[in-house]
Motif scaffolding. Structure first.
Motif, PDB file in Angstrom:
ATOM      1  N   ASP A  39      57.355  37.718  36.114  1.00 11.53           N
ATOM      2  CA  ASP A  39      57.994  37.271  37.769  1.00 11.53           C
ATOM      3  C   ASP A  39      57.103  36.299  38.372  1.00 11.53           C
ATOM      4  OD1 ASP A  39      58.666  38.017  40.779  1.00 11.53           O
ATOM      5  OD2 ASP A  39      57.974  39.227  40.400  1.00 11.53           O
ATOM      6  N   PRO A  40      58.311  35.270  38.544  1.00 13.57           N
ATOM      7  CA  PRO A  40      57.416  34.095  39.150  1.00 13.57           C
ATOM      8  C   PRO A  40      56.590  33.985  40.474  1.00 13.57           C
ATOM      9  CG  PRO A  40      59.711  33.173  38.571  1.00 13.57           C
ATOM     10  CD  PRO A  40      59.333  35.117  38.441  1.00 13.57           C
ATOM     11  N   SER A  41      56.850  34.949  40.951  1.00 19.30           N
ATOM     12  CA  SER A  41      56.391  35.600  42.569  1.00 19.30           C
ATOM     13  C   SER A  41      55.183  35.607  43.129  1.00 19.30           C
ATOM     14  CB  SER A  41      57.255  36.598  43.249  1.00 19.30           C
ATOM     15  OG  SER A  41      57.040  37.774  43.159  1.00 19.30           O
ATOM     16  N   GLU A  72      43.406  22.639  42.111  1.00 21.19           N
ATOM     17  CA  GLU A  72      43.601  23.310  42.344  1.00 21.19           C
ATOM     18  C   GLU A  72      44.357  25.120  41.906  1.00 21.19           C
ATOM     19  OE1 GLU A  72      46.687  22.509  44.852  1.00 21.19           O
ATOM     20  OE2 GLU A  72      45.050  20.219  44.714  1.00 21.19           O
ATOM     21  N   ALA A  73      43.142  25.570  41.083  1.00 14.29           N
ATOM     22  CA  ALA A  73      44.599  26.755  40.116  1.00 14.29           C
ATOM     23  C   ALA A  73      43.081  27.653  41.158  1.00 14.29           C
ATOM     24  CB  ALA A  73      43.559  26.472  39.056  1.00 14.29           C
ATOM     25  N   ALA A  74      42.898  27.527  41.804  1.00 16.44           N
ATOM     26  CA  ALA A  74      42.087  28.780  42.367  1.00 16.44           C
ATOM     27  C   ALA A  74      43.205  29.723  43.150  1.00 16.44           C
ATOM     28  CB  ALA A  74      41.038  27.861  43.485  1.00 16.44           C
ATOM     29  N   ALA A  75      44.273  29.803  42.827  1.00 19.72           N
ATOM     30  CA  ALA A  75      45.253  29.911  44.118  1.00 19.72           C
ATOM     31  C   ALA A  75      45.822  31.053  43.563  1.00 19.72           C
ATOM     32  CB  ALA A  75      46.495  28.894  44.321  1.00 19.72           C
ATOM     33  N   GLY A  76      45.054  31.376  42.506  1.00 19.56           N
ATOM     34  CA  GLY A  76      45.473  32.781  41.760  1.00 19.56           C
ATOM     35  C   GLY A  76      46.241  32.425  40.146  1.00 19.56           C
ATOM     36  N   SER A 109      52.105  29.004  34.859  1.00 21.18           N
ATOM     37  CA  SER A 109      51.001  30.020  35.401  1.00 21.18           C
ATOM     38  C   SER A 109      51.138  30.267  36.895  1.00 21.18           C
ATOM     39  CB  SER A 109      49.232  29.724  34.681  1.00 21.18           C
ATOM     40  OG  SER A 109      48.620  28.873  35.194  1.00 21.18           O
ATOM     41  N   GLN A 110      51.674  29.468  37.634  1.00 17.17           N
ATOM     42  CA  GLN A 110      51.142  29.664  39.270  1.00 17.17           C
ATOM     43  C   GLN A 110      52.828  30.065  39.849  1.00 17.17           C
ATOM     44  OE1 GLN A 110      48.079  28.369  40.826  1.00 17.17           O
ATOM     45  NE2 GLN A 110      47.361  27.698  38.465  1.00 17.17           N
ATOM     46  N   LYS A 111      52.145  30.548  41.328  1.00 15.94           N
ATOM     47  CA  LYS A 111      53.515  31.350  41.585  1.00 15.94           C
ATOM     48  C   LYS A 111      54.890  30.085  42.056  1.00 15.94           C
ATOM     49  CE  LYS A 111      51.267  35.030  43.916  1.00 15.94           C
ATOM     50  NZ  LYS A 111      51.093  34.902  45.315  1.00 15.94           N
ATOM     51  N   TYR A 112      55.156  30.308  42.059  1.00 16.66           N
ATOM     52  CA  TYR A 112      57.014  29.161  42.137  1.00 16.66           C
ATOM     53  C   TYR A 112      56.658  28.106  42.856  1.00 16.66           C
ATOM     54  CZ  TYR A 112      61.985  27.705  42.393  1.00 16.66           C
ATOM     55  OH  TYR A 112      62.537  26.345  42.223  1.00 16.66           O
ATOM     56  N   ALA A 113      56.165  28.448  44.210  1.00 12.45           N
ATOM     57  CA  ALA A 113      56.100  27.486  45.531  1.00 12.45           C
ATOM     58  C   ALA A 113      54.426  27.090  44.905  1.00 12.45           C
ATOM     59  CB  ALA A 113      55.436  28.076  47.150  1.00 12.45           C
ATOM     60  N   VAL A 114      53.528  27.302  44.874  1.00 19.10           N
ATOM     61  CA  VAL A 114      52.209  26.584  44.448  1.00 19.10           C
ATOM     62  C   VAL A 114      52.789  25.790  42.813  1.00 19.10           C
ATOM     63  CG1 VAL A 114      49.938  26.341  43.198  1.00 19.10           C
ATOM     64  CG2 VAL A 114      50.937  28.393  44.758  1.00 19.10           C
ATOM     65  N   LYS A 115      53.816  26.133  42.234  1.00 22.68           N
ATOM     66  CA  LYS A 115      54.033  25.325  40.915  1.00 22.68           C
ATOM     67  C   LYS A 115      54.624  24.236  41.760  1.00 22.68           C
ATOM     68  CE  LYS A 115      56.807  25.363  36.993  1.00 22.68           C
ATOM     69  NZ  LYS A 115      57.976  26.400  36.294  1.00 22.68           N
TER      70      LYS A 115
END
Length: 886
Positions: free
Chosen positions: A595-597, A702-706, A753-759
């Motif tokens: 799930d990209p979200s 940048e990778a601290a967003a989850g 591995s990030q969410k869609y928006a962060v990606k």
């Protein structure tokens, strides 16, 4: 003569044989001396009745030379020594002694070896025997003849004659000298050489190896004693190790017909016992008088002396083993299991006990794949008989020659293949060719193929003063939706990597992955048995369904993935086993589909400690893309048509998939990987360290967003992947382009591995680091298709429903876009399959000329229609111009 009555009683004393023979003293014995005219005269033929005067010195020397030449000719085909009298024997030996004193060129073994050549042929025909072979070999005359022929083989055989390229051509006399200079006791002899020089000995070694090896050992010892008379004080025995046996048997195929024969098997060592002394020659002391009995040769169990009378005091014991004069040899037992890749589907792997003796002790370790050549024989097992209730003998292999599989594979690469490998490494596009050759039956997934290629080549491990070891193996995790060929990738690596162990999360436990403790049935002691990670030492361990493992089982491999060792403290055993292997695992998301979200940690059920040990995490998403889906469908259909059993008969064998057609042959790829791992040691030299530091700091922020957590281990991951990239080119130094590739692979893992928006935001920010992550041809393909899609859209807007047969991309416009991508030389791209491939393919292009005379690019399926369209427009334009002029 005496009267008749006195001679008659003497007849009963005459033997029957004399009575049946010819009576030479009879009444007509004088008839033998009667005159016979024809026989009492000499024949005139052959008599020289001429008179000769005195010979001068020159004539006598010429006559002597002629007689000596005739003698040399006769000596080459002389009769066996047993048929010559003493005078003739002296005449035969005299010139040979003169010839021995003459110096010889290329005398590898010294003048003393000529003594072996002087031994006379016994005249025994070894092939002419009836009955069992063993009694015939034990005959003294046959045994001496076998040793004589083997001595002659060691001293005269030249392996360089008719030898294939790359084979061992060192003479055996030189090998003996090298063995003695290193104080060794094993002499390696090729079975192919022995069967070529002495076919009878080769056949007998295969059929009756125990007796023949004893004779060959004795003959080799004689040759050593001739060259080095004092060597027996250093090594009392010499062992002939026979290798290159042409037939390779499987462990599960050994049957009664192989009993007592020479066999060659391949397997993985799962268990190794301690070293024990084994009786070879024993002596006993009589406790009554102290007399020493023996020596007794022991080949199995210790001989029973109870009831044997003492030659001195005639008492029947008791006897005590004389430990001082008893001869022992080192004894060790291995458990050899079938290689994981050779076990038939649905079968359990078979195993066989292998016995090592003398200098073979501790030459191999558990987890190593070896090739064993030895004697397949039986051994009495009381426990087995008690369990079965009837006499059953256990079978073992008494090892004669051992070689590690990686060493045999190294020798399996011929000189011609080495030249081809080095030629391929000079290709600037070798990295892309290797990537396309990875799993050619799977379409797309270039990021996974690149990660698997880097893992199979591997980085360079470091050992800091034998105290701290930094791993060089690259761990990869494949995480994604079902049906994205994750398990198929693992199976491909299993078949391609030089050494690989495949297991699944459901069928693997902590003990099965690391090590277990078993009780040795012979000594009743606890011994270690390695698991999958130990068996995959110096290779790859493949774990499918990684997410299905229990947390406790998954925790057990933490040490193996980073320190590459397994510590055991069980049953009083405290030990450390080596597990120097790369781990490639495949897992599914928690909800079945990614799930990209959601963040990466919410999609997987894996802890941060295990995720941080993976150098590269490939997130695979099954997205909907019309163009990519069309290409995938074409690829699958073409593969099924090409791989059909009747493809050649139906004329479909030449159908190639639309991708991977210009890759490397799979056999050559396997040897390329093996050669690179064995011969390339990349060193970090003249690289941009600041770039690695900058990427690491920006990723940490940048990778601290989850998404995927970034740790110091990922700096080492960049270095390892850069070293693997250098190994692809067979370079011993790491360059900046290798670092760029490693950074782009790591960035792709983190960004996916990030969410869609962060990606999307991270892709824009790190775009400058990811230019080198793709193949140049792939970038140009993408850009050309984008320009073609824009041209098709513009054509539809201008011409409405008219079919887009006149769609074309201006060549200068395309080359301008290529220069923006830092690609200036397009000659290789124009020669690629994109422009030279099948004209019926969906995305194959051709060059053409438009109405204004400018070069354009059109699809191959529309080339004829476009040319016809341009020709028609020109004709109409010319006709309109002519009407206007008139």
């Amino acid at each position: 003569p005496p009267p008749e009555e006195l001679r008659e009683p003497l007849r009963p004393e005459v033997d029957v044989e004399e009575e049946e023979g010819e009576d030479l003293i009879g009444e007509d014995m004088h008839a033998d001396y009667r005159p016979m005219g024809a026989l009492d005269e000499y024949e005139e033929d052959g008599l020289d009745e001429n008179d000769y005067g005195m010979m001068d010195a020159r004539a006598r020397a010429a006559a002597d030379a002629e007689l000596e030449a005739r003698d040399d000719h006769d000596r080459s085909s002389r009769m066996p020594a047993a048929l010559l009298d003493e005078d003739e024997d002296e005449d035969e030996q005299r010139p040979r002694r003169r010839r021995r004193d003459e110096p010889q060129e290329d005398d590898s073994g010294g003048d003393a070896l000529d003594e072996v050549l002087e031994t006379e042929d016994s005249g025994i025909n070894l092939e002419d025997y009836a009955g069992p072979l063993d009694p015939w070999i034990q005959t003294p005359a046959v045994s001496n003849e076998v040793k004589r022929r083997f001595k002659r083989f060691l001293t005269t055989f030249d392996p360089s004659r008719d030898a294939p390229e790359g084979s061992d051509t060192v003479k055996y006399a030189v090998r003996v000298r090298q063995m003695c200079s290193e104080n060794k006791e094993s002499l390696n002899v090729s079975y192919l050489h022995l069967s070529k020089a002495a076919p009878v000995l080769g056949i007998w070694v295969a059929d009756s190896p125990k007796l023949m090896l004893e004779l060959l050992d004795a003959a080799a010892m004689d040759v050593v004693c001739i060259m080095f008379p004092s060597y027996p004080s250093t090594r009392p025995k010499i062992h002939v190790r026979v290798y290159d046996l042409p037939i390779l048997d499987s462990i599960r195929e050994l049957r009664q017909m192989h009993m007592g024969s020479f066999v060659k098997v391949v397997g993985v060592i799962t268990r190794r016992s301690s070293v024990f002394p084994q009786l070879k020659v024993c002596k006993y002391n009589c406790t009554k008088c102290g007399y020493i009995l023996g020596p007794f040769s022991v080949s199995g169990a210790e001989p029973k002396m109870a009831g044997t009378p003492c030659p001195s005091c005639q008492e029947k014991g008791p006897y005590v083993l004389n430990t001082e004069q008893t001869v022992y040899c080192n004894y060790q037992k291995l458990t050899l299991q079938e290689s994981p890749g050779s076990v038939p589907a649905g079968r359990l792997p078979r195993h066989k006990e292998v016995v090592l003796t003398w200098d073979q002790i501790d030459t191999v370790r558990p987890g190593e794949e070896i090739e064993v050549t030895g004697v397949y024989t039986t051994q009495f097992d009381a426990d087995l008989n008690r369990k079965t209730g009837f006499p059953v003998f256990s079978t073992i292999i008494e090892a004669n020659h051992l070689v590690k599989k990686e060493e045999s594979d190294r020798s399996a690469i011929s000189e011609e293949e080495v030249r081809e490998i080095i030629r391929l490494s000079k290709d600037p596009q070798i990295r892309q060719k290797i990537m396309r050759a990875i799993a050619p039956s799977i379409h797309g997934h270039d990021n996974i193929k690149m990660a698997l290629a880097l893992s199979m080549f591997g980085g360079q491990g470091k050992n800091v003063n034998n105290k701290h070891r930094i791993r060089g193996d690259i761990n990869v995790l494949l995480l994604g939706d079902p049906g994205t060929a994750k398990s198929q990738f693992l199976k491909y690596v299993e078949k391609t990597a030089p050494r690989a162990i495949y297991t699944t999360g459901q069928g693997a436990s902590a003990v099965g992955l690391t090590a277990s403790v078993h009780k040795e049935p012979v000594t009743r002691e606890w011994t270690l048995e390695g698991g999958a990670l130990v068996l995959a030492d110096q290779g790859v361990c493949l774990i499918d369904e990684f997410d299905k493992m229990n947390d406790s089982d998954r925790t057990s491999i933490h040490e193996a993935m980073e320190q590459q060792s397994i510590s055991i403290s069980k049953a009083g055993i405290v030990a450390t086993l080596q597990a120097r292997c790369a781990v490639i695992a495949a897992a599914n998301p928690v909800k079945g589909r990614y799930d990209p979200s959601l963040s990466f940690t919410e999609n997987v059920d894996l802890t941060d400690p295990i995720l941080s040990r993976f150098d590269c995490i490939c997130v695979v998403k099954d997205t909907i893309d019309t163009i990519e889906d069309e290409r995938l469908a074409d690829f699958v259909v073409a593969s099924h048509r090409r791989l059909h059993p009747r493809a050649e008969e139906l004329g479909m064998s030449d159908i190639l998939p639309t991708a991977g057609g210009d890759g490397i042959d799979q056999t050559l790829l396997r040897k390329y990987i093996q050669y690179a791992r064995l011969n390339t040691r990349p060193v970090l030299q003249d690289i941009d360290q600041g770039k690695i530091t900058q990427v690491y700091t920006e990723l940490r922020r940048e990778a601290a967003a989850g998404g995927l957590a970034i740790a110091v281990r990922h700096i080492e991951s960049i270095i390892r992947m850069a070293e693997a990239s250098a190994r692809m080119h067979l370079r011993d130094n790491v360059r900046n382009d290798d670092v760029d590739l490693a950074i782009s692979v790591l960035l792709r893992s983190v960004i996916d591995s990030q969410k869609y928006a962060v990606k999307r935001a991270m892709e824009q920010k790190f775009k400058k680091y990811m230019v080198h992550s793709a193949d140049t041809n792939q970038l140009l393909d993408f850009e050309l298709r984008r320009l073609y899609a824009m041209a098709s859209h513009m054509h539809t807007m201008h011409h409405g429903a008219e079919p887009p047969m006149a769609v074309a991309v201006d060549l200068e416009e395309f080359e301008a876009h290529a220069r923006q991508l830092s690609v200036t030389d397009l000659s290789a791209y124009y020669a690629s399959s994109t422009f030279t491939g099948d004209s019926a393919a969906q995305y194959t292009f051709r060059k053409a000329t438009n109405l204004q005379g400018r070069e354009v690019i059109v699809r191959a399926v529309e080339e004829e229609e476009y040319r016809a369209y341009v020709a028609a427009k020109r004709t109409a334009k010319d006709a309109g111009t002519g009407q206007t002029a008139s």
